[in-house]
Design a protein around this motif. Sequence first.
Motif, PDB file in Angstrom:
ATOM      1  N   UNK A 255      24.531  27.541  39.642  1.00 28.24           N
ATOM      2  CA  UNK A 255      25.262  28.557  38.911  1.00 28.24           C
ATOM      3  C   UNK A 255      24.267  29.783  38.871  1.00 28.24           C
ATOM      4  N   UNK A 256      25.026  30.993  38.966  1.00 26.89           N
ATOM      5  CA  UNK A 256      24.504  31.977  38.716  1.00 26.89           C
ATOM      6  C   UNK A 256      23.890  32.230  37.263  1.00 26.89           C
ATOM      7  N   UNK A 257      23.036  33.161  36.989  1.00 26.11           N
ATOM      8  CA  UNK A 257      22.367  33.380  35.605  1.00 26.11           C
ATOM      9  C   UNK A 257      23.333  33.765  34.627  1.00 26.11           C
ATOM     10  N   UNK A 258      24.268  34.383  34.895  1.00 29.15           N
ATOM     11  CA  UNK A 258      25.320  34.733  33.859  1.00 29.15           C
ATOM     12  C   UNK A 258      26.615  33.977  33.679  1.00 29.15           C
ATOM     13  N   UNK A 259      26.642  32.897  34.513  1.00 25.62           N
ATOM     14  CA  UNK A 259      27.900  32.073  34.685  1.00 25.62           C
ATOM     15  C   UNK A 259      28.451  31.717  33.422  1.00 25.62           C
ATOM     16  N   UNK A 260      27.901  31.205  32.635  1.00 24.02           N
ATOM     17  CA  UNK A 260      28.021  30.618  31.386  1.00 24.02           C
ATOM     18  C   UNK A 260      28.342  31.669  30.253  1.00 24.02           C
ATOM     19  N   UNK A 261      27.570  32.603  30.198  1.00 26.43           N
ATOM     20  CA  UNK A 261      27.677  33.894  29.219  1.00 26.43           C
ATOM     21  C   UNK A 261      29.236  34.391  29.563  1.00 26.43           C
ATOM     22  N   UNK A 262      29.578  34.785  31.019  1.00 29.78           N
ATOM     23  CA  UNK A 262      30.679  35.165  31.305  1.00 29.78           C
ATOM     24  C   UNK A 262      31.809  34.374  30.788  1.00 29.78           C
ATOM     25  N   UNK A 263      31.735  33.037  30.933  1.00 30.09           N
ATOM     26  CA  UNK A 263      32.869  32.046  30.540  1.00 30.09           C
ATOM     27  C   UNK A 263      32.994  32.211  28.950  1.00 30.09           C
ATOM     28  N   UNK A 264      32.195  32.111  28.307  1.00 26.22           N
ATOM     29  CA  UNK A 264      32.261  32.166  26.836  1.00 26.22           C
ATOM     30  C   UNK A 264      32.371  33.537  26.361  1.00 26.22           C
ATOM     31  N   UNK A 265      32.167  34.638  26.931  1.00 21.25           N
ATOM     32  CA  UNK A 265      32.384  35.963  26.646  1.00 21.25           C
ATOM     33  C   UNK A 265      34.257  36.120  26.784  1.00 21.25           C
ATOM     34  N   UNK A 266      34.699  35.531  27.992  1.00 22.70           N
ATOM     35  CA  UNK A 266      35.991  35.492  28.082  1.00 22.70           C
ATOM     36  C   UNK A 266      36.896  34.668  27.145  1.00 22.70           C
ATOM     37  N   UNK A 267      35.946  33.464  26.878  1.00 21.49           N
ATOM     38  CA  UNK A 267      36.711  32.752  25.861  1.00 21.49           C
ATOM     39  C   UNK A 267      36.930  33.131  24.626  1.00 21.49           C
ATOM     40  N   UNK A 268      35.574  33.761  23.984  1.00 22.62           N
ATOM     41  CA  UNK A 268      35.737  34.321  22.728  1.00 22.62           C
ATOM     42  C   UNK A 268      36.590  35.583  22.630  1.00 22.62           C
ATOM     43  N   UNK A 269      36.912  36.483  23.520  1.00 17.97           N
ATOM     44  CA  UNK A 269      37.507  37.648  23.450  1.00 17.97           C
ATOM     45  C   UNK A 269      39.081  37.253  23.618  1.00 17.97           C
ATOM     46  N   UNK A 270      39.287  36.241  24.135  1.00 18.08           N
ATOM     47  CA  UNK A 270      40.879  35.800  24.277  1.00 18.08           C
ATOM     48  C   UNK A 270      41.382  34.742  23.484  1.00 18.08           C
ATOM     49  N   UNK A 271      40.106  33.999  23.071  1.00 16.72           N
ATOM     50  CA  UNK A 271      40.658  32.752  22.049  1.00 16.72           C
ATOM     51  C   UNK A 271      41.468  32.041  23.007  1.00 16.72           C
ATOM     52  N   UNK A 272      40.727  31.712  24.345  1.00 17.05           N
ATOM     53  CA  UNK A 272      41.689  30.733  25.390  1.00 17.05           C
ATOM     54  C   UNK A 272      41.373  29.404  24.944  1.00 17.05           C
ATOM     55  N   UNK A 273      42.096  28.547  25.309  1.00 17.59           N
ATOM     56  CA  UNK A 273      41.893  26.940  25.319  1.00 17.59           C
ATOM     57  C   UNK A 273      41.260  26.755  26.517  1.00 17.59           C
ATOM     58  N   UNK A 274      41.523  27.368  27.802  1.00 14.42           N
ATOM     59  CA  UNK A 274      41.056  26.970  29.218  1.00 14.42           C
ATOM     60  C   UNK A 274      40.384  28.462  29.847  1.00 14.42           C
ATOM     61  N   UNK A 275      39.354  28.556  30.212  1.00 12.84           N
ATOM     62  CA  UNK A 275      38.969  29.776  31.025  1.00 12.84           C
ATOM     63  C   UNK A 275      38.752  29.141  32.404  1.00 12.84           C
ATOM     64  N   UNK A 276      39.526  29.766  33.349  1.00 16.51           N
ATOM     65  CA  UNK A 276      39.605  29.289  34.810  1.00 16.51           C
ATOM     66  C   UNK A 276      38.631  30.675  35.767  1.00 16.51           C
ATOM     67  N   UNK A 277      37.442  30.296  36.289  1.00 13.92           N
ATOM     68  CA  UNK A 277      36.605  31.097  37.014  1.00 13.92           C
ATOM     69  C   UNK A 277      37.218  31.060  38.325  1.00 13.92           C
ATOM     70  N   UNK A 278      36.355  31.952  39.221  1.00 14.90           N
ATOM     71  CA  UNK A 278      36.579  31.856  40.677  1.00 14.90           C
ATOM     72  C   UNK A 278      35.210  30.914  41.096  1.00 14.90           C
ATOM     73  N   UNK A 279      34.973  31.238  42.346  1.00 15.12           N
ATOM     74  CA  UNK A 279      33.679  30.308  42.909  1.00 15.12           C
ATOM     75  C   UNK A 279      33.235  31.061  44.069  1.00 15.12           C
ATOM     76  N   UNK A 280      31.855  30.544  44.483  1.00 10.85           N
ATOM     77  CA  UNK A 280      31.248  31.229  45.976  1.00 10.85           C
ATOM     78  C   UNK A 280      31.054  29.910  46.345  1.00 10.85           C
ATOM     79  N   UNK A 281      31.725  29.680  47.725  1.00 11.38           N
ATOM     80  CA  UNK A 281      31.424  28.247  48.501  1.00 11.38           C
ATOM     81  C   UNK A 281      30.229  28.730  49.642  1.00 11.38           C
ATOM     82  N   UNK A 282      29.333  27.992  49.565  1.00 15.53           N
ATOM     83  CA  UNK A 282      27.933  28.240  50.316  1.00 15.53           C
ATOM     84  C   UNK A 282      27.974  27.103  51.494  1.00 15.53           C
ATOM     85  N   UNK A 283      28.141  27.617  52.629  1.00 17.29           N
ATOM     86  CA  UNK A 283      28.107  26.705  54.038  1.00 17.29           C
ATOM     87  C   UNK A 283      26.950  27.085  54.633  1.00 17.29           C
TER      88      UNK A 283
END
Length: 408
Positions: free
Chosen positions: A97-125
Motif C-alpha cells: 500500500x502507498x504511504x497515505x492509503x490508510x490515512x485517506x481511508x480514515x479521513x474519508x470515514x471520519x468526515x462522512x461517518x461511514x460504516x464502510x469506505x470503498x477505495x479503488x486500486x492499482x493493479x500491477x502486472x
Amino acid sequence: MEKQPLISIIVPVYMIDRYVGICVESIVNQTYRNLEIILVDDGSKDRCSEICDLYASKDSRIRVVHKENGGLVSARKAGLAESSGGLVTYVDGDDWIGPRFIEKLVTAQQETDADMVCAAQTRVIFDRKAELLNAVPVGVYEGDGLVGIQKEMMSCGTFYRPGITTYVWNKLFRRDVLYDVQMQVDESISIGEDAAVTYPALLRCKRVTVTDNTEYHYRQREDSMLKQSAGFSAEAGKLRSLYEYLIRWRDGVENSSELRLTEQITDYVLSICIMRSGGRLPEDDYSTFDKAYYGKRVVIYSAGTFGQQLVNRFRETGHCRVVGWIDDDYWEYRRCCLDVDPIEKIREMDFDYVLIDSVSEGFAKQTVSRLGEFGVSPRRILTVTVPTDTDRRELLTKRFLYGGRSHA
C-alpha cells in the motif's frame, strides 16, 4: 485529523516469503500511525514465519498469529478474532500500500461517518500499472441512494460488471459491520471469498463512502497469471460452495427481491463459471460464442483466465484450430511461457474468426473497434453472448455448477 481511532490491519500470509517484507514495510511506514498490524502465518513452509516474527520484534504494533494451514478464509477469521480496533481493513501479504492509503481511508470515514469506505486500486502486472475505480461514482451513499448501489453492487447494468469491487482489501469496515459477516463465511469457500464478505457487509451499512483512493497495489504474480489446465469440473465444486453460500445469505435478506439479489448472485457466479470454463459447458452443448467457429481457424484475443481456459478446451476437443493468440499484455504472458503475440500480428494471420474472450460488453466493443483498425471485419469477430432473461441465466448457472444433477 483530530481523532485517531485504532485501525486493525489483518495480513494473511502463506508461502510468499519473496513478497511479505515489501508488504509489511509498506504498512509500518504509513503516515497514519495508530495501527494494530496482525500478521497471520497460515502454516507457511517457507521463511514467512521467521520474517513475520522478525518484524514483530522491531515494531510493537505488530502481532503474529501462527496457525495450521486452513486457507484464506480461515486466516482472515483468525486475524479478525485477534483484532481490537473499531475499524478494520485487510492487506494481502503479496501486495503493498502507498504511504497515505490508510490515512485517506480514515479521513474519508471520519468526515462522512461511514460504516464502510470503498477505495479503488492499482493493479500491477510486472512493470505495468493500471488504476481501476469502482463502477459506482465517488460519493457518500445513504437512504435511497444506498439502496440504489446495493441493487447493483454485484452486477451493475450489463453482464458482467460489479458496481462495487468484490475485494475486502481496498475497504475499511466498522468492526461491528464486518465481524459476524466474516466469521460466518464457510471455510470451504476458496473462490469468491471476498464477495462472501463484502456484499453481506454492505447490506449491514447505513452509510457507505466510495473514494478514488488508488494507493492499494494489487500484485498480479506470475504464478497467479498461469491458470490450471484441468477441466472445469475440477473447480465446479468450489464454485458450488460459493453459490450455495450466497443463496443461503439471500434467503435471510428480507428485501432480497427489491435488491435483485437472485439476479446479482446469478450474474456474478455465472461470470466466474464462464471465465474458468472457457465459456463452454462440459457436455459441449452450450458455448458463449456462436458455434460458427467449430471446425474453423480461430485467433483468441486475451490471455487471461478466460483465454487460457478456452485454448485448453480447444486443445482437448479439437473443435477448431487455434492459429493465433493475441493480447495487449503479450510480453507479460510470454514471460510466463505462453505463446502470445501483440495485436498488430493479426495482419499476418490467416484465420476465419477472432474470438474475444471477455465478459465485459464495453471491453468487447472497444476491441471490435480496435481490430477494425487492423482490417478485421466485424463479421469475423465473435464476442461472448449470454441469455438476457434471469430465468435462463439462473438455469445456465446451475448447469455449469451441477451438470444437470439435483441440488439443495
